[in-house]
Design an enzyme around this catalytic site. Structure first.
Site, PDB file in Angstrom:
ATOM      1  N   ASN A  83       0.802  -1.228   0.000  1.00 18.50           N
ATOM      2  CA  ASN A  83       0.000   0.000   0.000  1.00 18.50           C
ATOM      3  C   ASN A  83       0.837   1.282   0.000  1.00 18.50           C
ATOM      4  O   ASN A  83       0.383   2.314   0.476  1.00 18.50           O
ATOM      5  CB  ASN A  83      -1.001  -0.028   1.159  1.00 18.50           C
ATOM      6  N   GLU A 100       7.770   5.439  16.927  1.00 29.72           N
ATOM      7  CA  GLU A 100       8.244   5.001  15.606  1.00 29.72           C
ATOM      8  C   GLU A 100       9.440   5.837  15.154  1.00 29.72           C
ATOM      9  O   GLU A 100      10.387   5.299  14.576  1.00 29.72           O
ATOM     10  CB  GLU A 100       7.109   5.092  14.578  1.00 29.72           C
TER      11      GLU A 100
HETATM   12  P1  CMP Z   1       0.483   0.106   7.494  1.00 29.85           P
HETATM   13  O1  CMP Z   1      -0.315   1.366   7.503  1.00 29.85           O
HETATM   14  O2  CMP Z   1       1.943   0.226   7.306  1.00 29.85           O
HETATM   15  O3  CMP Z   1       0.192  -0.718   8.837  1.00 29.85           O
HETATM   16  C1  CMP Z   1       0.249  -2.116   8.917  1.00 29.85           C
HETATM   17  C2  CMP Z   1       0.440  -2.752   7.570  1.00 29.85           C
HETATM   18  O4  CMP Z   1       0.074  -4.110   7.504  1.00 29.85           O
HETATM   19  C3  CMP Z   1      -0.509  -2.085   6.574  1.00 29.85           C
HETATM   20  O5  CMP Z   1      -0.085  -0.782   6.296  1.00 29.85           O
HETATM   21  C4  CMP Z   1      -0.453  -3.070   5.432  1.00 29.85           C
HETATM   22  O6  CMP Z   1       0.729  -2.917   4.663  1.00 29.85           O
HETATM   23  C5  CMP Z   1      -0.379  -4.393   6.195  1.00 29.85           C
HETATM   24  N1  CMP Z   1      -1.691  -5.057   6.335  1.00 29.85           N
HETATM   25  C6  CMP Z   1      -2.702  -4.691   7.127  1.00 29.85           C
HETATM   26  N2  CMP Z   1      -3.735  -5.571   7.020  1.00 29.85           N
HETATM   27  C7  CMP Z   1      -3.342  -6.513   6.141  1.00 29.85           C
HETATM   28  C8  CMP Z   1      -3.953  -7.681   5.605  1.00 29.85           C
HETATM   29  N3  CMP Z   1      -5.185  -8.079   5.999  1.00 29.85           N
HETATM   30  N4  CMP Z   1      -3.268  -8.404   4.719  1.00 29.85           N
HETATM   31  C9  CMP Z   1      -2.012  -8.032   4.364  1.00 29.85           C
HETATM   32  N5  CMP Z   1      -1.367  -6.933   4.844  1.00 29.85           N
HETATM   33  C10 CMP Z   1      -2.040  -6.179   5.707  1.00 29.85           C
END
Ligand code: CMP
Length: 146
Positions: A117, A131
């Site tokens: 993402n 962090e």
């Molecule tokens: P981030 O905002 O960095 O916080 C936690 C990260 O976990 C999130 O962005 C995604 O990259 C990842 N993430 C959260 N939920 C899922 C999921 N259900 N499947 C795969 N990756 C996830």
């Protein structure tokens, strides 16, 4: 308005797409200032430490693999309400749910892996503080005096 700092990570998928500059431009156009930045390839250990809060989640292994799959750009952003402003700019966690015009809508594949993402942003001032400490020493954060 409160001046805050938040941790932002441009993740390996966005670095691979060569859109670091376009993402930083969005932060700057929204009034956020970069006060620290470094490019690095996270080790699996560092990625696991950073996402420790998610260690019991089923996607944790995948997340650690992804975050250590290539270089990232880690930054501290500063500005009015930096934590929530950055989260608005990023859009919803899953690219397919991200509103048009947000970073995740514009730089991710909505049909791709939902964890890929493009960006991370701290979700609270307290988490931002913790962090930031994981990546930067106090003296690596540069006051914007001009
Ligand atoms: P981030 O905002 O960095 O916080 C936690 C990260 O976990 C999130 O962005 C995604 O990259 C990842 N993430 C959260 N939920 C899922 C999921 N259900 N499947 C795969 N990756 C996830």
């Amino acid at each position: 308005m409160a001046i805050e700092q938040t941790l932002s990570i441009i993740k390996p998928d966005a670095v691979a797409k060569n859109v670091i500059g376009e993402i930083l431009t969005r932060f700057e156009k929204a009034g956020l200032r970069v006060v620290a930045a470094k490019m690095q390839r996270l080790s699996r250990e560092k990625a696991a430490e950073f996402y420790d809060i998610h260690k019991a989640r089923p996607f944790f292994g995948e997340l650690v693999d992804f975050m250590s799959s290539g270089p990232v750009l880690v930054q501290v952003l500063e500005g009015d309400n930096a934590v929530s402003k950055n989260r608005e700019l990023m859009g919803a966690t899953f690219p397919k749910n991200a509103a048009p015009g947000t970073i995740r809508a514009d730089f991710c594949d909505p049909n791709g892996d939902p964890g890929e993402n493009a960006v991370h942003g701290s979700d609270s001032v307290e988490n931002a503080r913790n962090e930031i400490k994981l990546f930067f020493k106090t003296e690596e954060i540069c006051a914007r005096t001009r």
